[in-house]
Design a protein around this motif. Structure first.
Motif, PDB file in Angstrom:
ATOM      1  N   THR A  31     -37.517 -52.463 -15.163  1.00  0.00           N
ATOM      2  CA  THR A  31     -36.148 -52.937 -14.895  1.00  0.00           C
ATOM      3  C   THR A  31     -35.144 -52.390 -15.913  1.00  0.00           C
ATOM      4  OG1 THR A  31     -36.427 -54.995 -16.164  1.00  0.00           O
ATOM      5  CG2 THR A  31     -36.984 -55.056 -13.811  1.00  0.00           C
ATOM      6  N   ARG A  36     -30.180 -48.971 -17.338  1.00  0.00           N
ATOM      7  CA  ARG A  36     -29.857 -47.632 -17.828  1.00  0.00           C
ATOM      8  C   ARG A  36     -29.064 -46.852 -16.765  1.00  0.00           C
ATOM      9  NH1 ARG A  36     -33.021 -45.413 -22.187  1.00  0.00           N
ATOM     10  NH2 ARG A  36     -34.142 -47.082 -23.243  1.00  0.00           N
ATOM     11  N   ARG A  91     -25.652 -58.469 -14.343  1.00  0.00           N
ATOM     12  CA  ARG A  91     -26.990 -59.042 -14.136  1.00  0.00           C
ATOM     13  C   ARG A  91     -27.073 -59.689 -12.751  1.00  0.00           C
ATOM     14  NH1 ARG A  91     -29.462 -58.362 -18.870  1.00  0.00           N
ATOM     15  NH2 ARG A  91     -31.360 -59.136 -17.927  1.00  0.00           N
ATOM     16  N   ARG A 113     -36.650 -57.686 -19.911  1.00  0.00           N
ATOM     17  CA  ARG A 113     -36.310 -58.641 -20.976  1.00  0.00           C
ATOM     18  C   ARG A 113     -36.315 -60.079 -20.466  1.00  0.00           C
ATOM     19  NH1 ARG A 113     -36.059 -54.176 -22.570  1.00  0.00           N
ATOM     20  NH2 ARG A 113     -35.087 -53.299 -24.428  1.00  0.00           N
ATOM     21  N   ARG A 163     -30.487 -53.297 -31.531  1.00  0.00           N
ATOM     22  CA  ARG A 163     -30.719 -53.566 -30.109  1.00  0.00           C
ATOM     23  C   ARG A 163     -31.430 -54.917 -29.916  1.00  0.00           C
ATOM     24  NH1 ARG A 163     -32.792 -50.496 -25.460  1.00  0.00           N
ATOM     25  NH2 ARG A 163     -32.843 -48.540 -26.595  1.00  0.00           N
ATOM     26  N   ASP A 167     -29.847 -57.806 -27.650  1.00  0.00           N
ATOM     27  CA  ASP A 167     -30.564 -58.258 -26.457  1.00  0.00           C
ATOM     28  C   ASP A 167     -31.001 -59.721 -26.572  1.00  0.00           C
ATOM     29  OD1 ASP A 167     -30.239 -55.703 -25.497  1.00  0.00           O
ATOM     30  OD2 ASP A 167     -32.308 -55.066 -25.822  1.00  0.00           O
ATOM     31  N   ARG A 170     -27.438 -62.363 -26.825  1.00  0.00           N
ATOM     32  CA  ARG A 170     -26.446 -62.476 -25.762  1.00  0.00           C
ATOM     33  C   ARG A 170     -26.616 -63.802 -25.006  1.00  0.00           C
ATOM     34  NH1 ARG A 170     -29.644 -57.948 -22.358  1.00  0.00           N
ATOM     35  NH2 ARG A 170     -31.106 -59.361 -21.346  1.00  0.00           N
TER      36      ARG A 170
HETATM   37  O1   DC Z   1     -36.346 -51.477 -21.804  1.00  0.00           O
HETATM   38  P1   DC Z   1     -35.200 -50.481 -21.975  1.00  0.00           P
HETATM   39  O2   DC Z   1     -35.049 -49.965 -23.380  1.00  0.00           O
HETATM   40  O3   DC Z   1     -35.272 -49.365 -20.982  1.00  0.00           O
HETATM   41  O4   DC Z   1     -33.872 -51.328 -21.628  1.00  0.00           O
HETATM   42  C1   DC Z   1     -32.571 -50.834 -21.872  1.00  0.00           C
HETATM   43  C2   DC Z   1     -31.606 -52.001 -22.037  1.00  0.00           C
HETATM   44  O5   DC Z   1     -31.466 -52.682 -20.781  1.00  0.00           O
HETATM   45  C3   DC Z   1     -32.039 -53.058 -23.031  1.00  0.00           C
HETATM   46  O6   DC Z   1     -31.537 -52.815 -24.327  1.00  0.00           O
HETATM   47  C4   DC Z   1     -31.531 -54.347 -22.463  1.00  0.00           C
HETATM   48  C5   DC Z   1     -31.372 -54.078 -20.991  1.00  0.00           C
HETATM   49  N1   DC Z   1     -32.355 -54.784 -20.145  1.00  0.00           N
HETATM   50  C6   DC Z   1     -32.073 -56.089 -19.821  1.00  0.00           C
HETATM   51  O7   DC Z   1     -31.081 -56.645 -20.288  1.00  0.00           O
HETATM   52  N2   DC Z   1     -32.882 -56.768 -18.968  1.00  0.00           N
HETATM   53  C7   DC Z   1     -33.979 -56.194 -18.470  1.00  0.00           C
HETATM   54  N3   DC Z   1     -34.755 -56.895 -17.627  1.00  0.00           N
HETATM   55  C8   DC Z   1     -34.317 -54.860 -18.827  1.00  0.00           C
HETATM   56  C9   DC Z   1     -33.466 -54.179 -19.689  1.00  0.00           C
END
Ligand code: DC
Length: 212
Positions: A31, A36, A91, A113, A163, A167, A170
């Motif tokens: 996801t 991205r 989201r 996440r 990061r 993450d 928030r």
């Molecule tokens: O896992 P990644 O590094 O490819 O994710 C990139 C960004 O996307 C991460 O910093 C936060 C966001 N993300 C999110 O908020 N919720 C998710 N389910 C997946 C990623």
């Protein structure tokens, strides 16, 4: 069976997700790629990642069938993804796609996440993958070097810490371990033993006894 995998940046959740999906013959959704793709589309349009209108429009227009994984995996796009993903309306626009993916028979593996907390709160198995920031930075720097990019490990570590903070602090669907998720700390585990441990968690959960 739905397997939800969450964890911070560079924790190895993507590799685990891919390998678990192959092991159980299930489709896999990374996801992070969705966020991205939204971020890349905003940047490509010359807008800033905190421009909510641009990010929501990009999220609504998203076509996951056309993802260019290599372009999406760049460092700059990852940073911008962390910013667009903090916008609640972004989201919300991406929720149905992820839930529909999870709902397809015979199940799916999703990593991100907020999979165990928001997207699939009723997942059959939830795994929260983590490792110390230093170990994650070392692994990520090695990945960059393998791609021919010379990037200093201290810089990668600073980005990872930033990061993690963004993450998990928030308001909208922050990164956190679901109460019923198994913690898989890969700080001292190479990839194959980590996969083995994840399969053990799935098997123990399927057998209805939880992990020993
Ligand atoms: O896992 P990644 O590094 O490819 O994710 C990139 C960004 O996307 C991460 O910093 C936060 C966001 N993300 C999110 O908020 N919720 C998710 N389910 C997946 C990623």
């Amino acid at each position: 069976m739905i397997i939800a995998i969450d964890g911070p940046a560079a924790s190895g959740k993507g590799t685990l997700g891919k390998r678990l999906a192959a092991h159980y013959g299930l489709p896999h959704l990374d996801t992070g790629l969705i966020y991205r793709a939204v971020a890349k589309s905003v940047l490509d349009a010359g807008r800033r990642p905190d421009d909510a209108d641009a990010a929501v429009a990009a999220a609504k227009a998203l076509d996951p069938a056309r993802f260019d994984e290599v372009a999406l995996k760049s460092h700059a796009v990852g940073e911008a993804a962390s910013v667009v993903s903090a916008i609640p309306a972004v989201r919300a626009a991406l929720l149905a796609f992820q839930r529909d993916f999870a709902a397809q028979p015979p199940g799916a593996v999703l990593d991100g996440r907020d999979i165990g907390t928001v997207i699939c709160p009723h997942a059959d198995v939830k795994i929260y993958v983590t490792a110390t920031p230093e170990v994650r930075a070392r692994r990520r720097a090695a990945e960059y070097r393998a791609q021919g990019r010379d990037i200093d490990e201290a810089t990668v570590l600073a980005d990872i810490v930033k990061r993690d903070e963004r993450d998990s602090q928030r308001a909208a669907a922050p990164l956190k371990q679901a109460p019923d998720a198994y913690l898989l700390d890969t700080t001292h585990l190479a990839i194959d033993p980590a996969i083995r441990a994840a399969i053990d968690i799935v098997e123990a959960t399927r057998a209805g006894r939880g992990r020993d």
